[in-house]
Write a protein that holds these residues in place. Structure first.
Motif, PDB file in Angstrom:
ATOM      1  N   GLU A 153      -7.500   3.112   5.142  1.00  0.00           N
ATOM      2  CA  GLU A 153      -8.320   2.980   6.333  1.00  0.00           C
ATOM      3  C   GLU A 153      -8.064   1.624   6.996  1.00  0.00           C
ATOM      4  N   LYS A 154      -7.995   1.635   8.305  1.00  0.00           N
ATOM      5  CA  LYS A 154      -7.784   0.383   9.035  1.00  0.00           C
ATOM      6  C   LYS A 154      -8.899  -0.614   8.737  1.00  0.00           C
ATOM      7  N   ASN A 157       3.139   4.800   7.273  1.00  0.00           N
ATOM      8  CA  ASN A 157       2.833   5.228   8.624  1.00  0.00           C
ATOM      9  C   ASN A 157       1.659   6.203   8.598  1.00  0.00           C
ATOM     10  N   THR A 158       0.679   5.958   9.417  1.00  0.00           N
ATOM     11  CA  THR A 158      -0.499   6.815   9.451  1.00  0.00           C
ATOM     12  C   THR A 158      -1.038   6.873  10.871  1.00  0.00           C
ATOM     13  N   LYS A 159      -1.978   7.777  11.128  1.00  0.00           N
ATOM     14  CA  LYS A 159      -2.364   8.094  12.496  1.00  0.00           C
ATOM     15  C   LYS A 159      -3.016   6.942  13.252  1.00  0.00           C
ATOM     16  N   TRP A 160      -3.652   6.007  12.543  1.00  0.00           N
ATOM     17  CA  TRP A 160      -4.346   4.947  13.262  1.00  0.00           C
ATOM     18  C   TRP A 160      -3.429   3.803  13.695  1.00  0.00           C
ATOM     19  N   ILE A 161      -2.218   3.805  13.222  1.00  0.00           N
ATOM     20  CA  ILE A 161      -1.297   2.699  13.526  1.00  0.00           C
ATOM     21  C   ILE A 161      -0.788   2.797  14.961  1.00  0.00           C
ATOM     22  N   ARG A 162      -0.993   1.729  15.711  1.00  0.00           N
ATOM     23  CA  ARG A 162      -0.479   1.603  17.071  1.00  0.00           C
ATOM     24  C   ARG A 162       0.306   0.303  17.146  1.00  0.00           C
ATOM     25  N   GLN A 163       1.547   0.398  17.597  1.00  0.00           N
ATOM     26  CA  GLN A 163       2.426  -0.762  17.550  1.00  0.00           C
ATOM     27  C   GLN A 163       1.855  -1.956  18.314  1.00  0.00           C
ATOM     28  N   GLU A 164       1.324  -1.735  19.481  1.00  0.00           N
ATOM     29  CA  GLU A 164       0.793  -2.843  20.279  1.00  0.00           C
ATOM     30  C   GLU A 164      -0.346  -3.544  19.542  1.00  0.00           C
ATOM     31  N   GLU A 165      -1.202  -2.752  18.923  1.00  0.00           N
ATOM     32  CA  GLU A 165      -2.320  -3.333  18.186  1.00  0.00           C
ATOM     33  C   GLU A 165      -1.821  -4.116  16.972  1.00  0.00           C
ATOM     34  N   MET A 166      -0.835  -3.539  16.267  1.00  0.00           N
ATOM     35  CA  MET A 166      -0.296  -4.218  15.095  1.00  0.00           C
ATOM     36  C   MET A 166       0.365  -5.537  15.472  1.00  0.00           C
ATOM     37  N   GLU A 167       1.049  -5.547  16.604  1.00  0.00           N
ATOM     38  CA  GLU A 167       1.678  -6.785  17.062  1.00  0.00           C
ATOM     39  C   GLU A 167       0.622  -7.828  17.403  1.00  0.00           C
ATOM     40  N   PHE A 187       0.861  -1.178   0.000  1.00  0.00           N
ATOM     41  CA  PHE A 187       0.000   0.000   0.000  1.00  0.00           C
ATOM     42  C   PHE A 187       0.899   1.230   0.000  1.00  0.00           C
ATOM     43  N   TYR A 188       0.763   2.059  -1.037  1.00  0.00           N
ATOM     44  CA  TYR A 188       1.648   3.212  -1.194  1.00  0.00           C
ATOM     45  C   TYR A 188       1.106   4.476  -0.537  1.00  0.00           C
ATOM     46  N   ILE A 247      -9.933  -7.095   4.486  1.00  0.00           N
ATOM     47  CA  ILE A 247      -9.158  -8.036   3.673  1.00  0.00           C
ATOM     48  C   ILE A 247      -8.745  -9.241   4.511  1.00  0.00           C
ATOM     49  N   LEU A 248      -8.231  -8.982   5.708  1.00  0.00           N
ATOM     50  CA  LEU A 248      -7.776 -10.062   6.582  1.00  0.00           C
ATOM     51  C   LEU A 248      -8.942 -10.952   7.019  1.00  0.00           C
TER      52      LEU A 248
END
Length: 333
Positions: A112-113, A139-149, A107-108, A119-120
């Protein structure tokens, strides 16, 4: 653990020419003139766990270097930006029907999350044969590392999440086969594809055998670019039709599409003399000679004749090709 051991050509020739012989037989073949050197070679191999000793060599035949895969496609790249409007779910359906197991989403632009989760969830609900997902998102505002992990636990197919255009460079190993990456690199188009680096070497039996017969990047690959065009790679110019009007199965039956699969490194200029050719990636989208599909990858800075790595993007001999591909602002990564 993946590792590379450098050996002199004389040791390689010794191994090749005297396969299956005892150490005493090898020494005798050289009339015992090089016993000390041979002992040093054997000691080096033993210390690095590259050999073991046996009285029953008949139990260890030569390695089979053939390679095969039961399906026509093994991996796919799906590119998407803010202007993309093709049916990504139909693409996934078709890939599943083709028994494709590995997909890389790139994704370039910010997305939206909810779209990514859709998709997932789509893959989870249909019990897809797809078992490995790599996801590259800016990198965008909704990204949170804990959630992504946590996504790695909730969506077991995910093997890699790369947050590009980030503030830092960081690699987080979730498990042995799951990696979370932050990179400052701005991946804004497919033109960032094709860089040859030791960081991308794949040191395993599958790559080693496949690379001796097929192209190490394009073999059994199919791709959808940002406009929905079906290609060998999103960076390549030739399209085999749009996904809205053509099927992936039809494309795979096109001999022009599969032709590039059969360009191993042994057929590529310069690469065919490189010691890394069977563990290295490849690129047919950007070559030093744009008119020669068998030319050396443009984005490779290694010279196998001098054993030196240099920045390919500043090499004056590559200037014309860089201009041709409009890569003059590209920085080595």
């Amino acid at each position: 653990m993946q590792s590379i051991h450098y050996i002199p050509n004389s040791l390689y020739e010794l191994i090749e020419d005297h396969f299956g012989k005892t150490i005493d037989d090898i020494k005798e073949a050289y009339q015992n003139q090089y016993d000390d050197i041979i002992d040093e070679y054997i000691e080096y191999l033993n210390e690095n766990n590259c050999v073991f000793f046996t009285d029953h060599p008949e139990c260890f035949p030569a390695m089979n270097l053939q390679w095969d895969y039961p399906y026509k496609v093994s991996n796919a790249i799906i590119d998407w930006n803010k202007n993309s409007n093709y049916n990504i779910f139909e693409v996934l359906n078709q890939l599943d029907m083709l028994h494709c197991k590995h997909i890389q989403f790139r994704f370039y632009d910010p997305i939206e999350k909810e779209f990514l989760l859709k998709i997932l969830d789509f893959l989870n609900q249909k019990e897809s044969i797809i078992n490995s997902l790599e996801i590259y998102i800016p990198n965008t505002k909704w990204i949170r590392q804990e959630e992504m992990e946590n996504w790695f636990k909730e969506h077991l197919r995910i093997s890699l999440i790369c947050i590009h255009s980030s503030f830092d460079d960081e690699i987080i190993k979730i498990t042995d086969d799951k990696i979370f990456i932050h990179t400052k690199q701005q991946i804004i188009s497919s033109s960032h594809c094709g860089v040859i680096s030791m960081n991308y070497f794949s040191i395993n039996l599958k790559t080693f055998t496949e690379s001796q017969h097929y192209n190490s990047c394009l073999n059994r690959k199919i791709a959808i670019d940002i406009d929905g065009e079906i290609k060998n790679c999103p960076s390549m110019t030739q399209s085999f039709g749009n996904i809205e009007n053509n099927t992936l199965k039809q494309t795979l039956n096109n001999s022009d599409f599969t032709a590039v699969w059969n360009i191993p490194k042994d057929k590529v200029d310069t690469c065919k003399t490189c010691e890394f050719r069977y563990i290295c990636t490849d690129c047919r989208a950007y070559t030093e000679d744009p008119k020669n599909l068998n030319s050396k990858p443009l984005k490779c800075g290694y010279n196998p004749h001098t054993n030196e790595w240099k920045d390919w993007s500043t090499n004056p001999l590559k200037k014309e090709a860089i201009h041709y591909y409009k890569l003059k602002d590209f920085k080595q990564t």
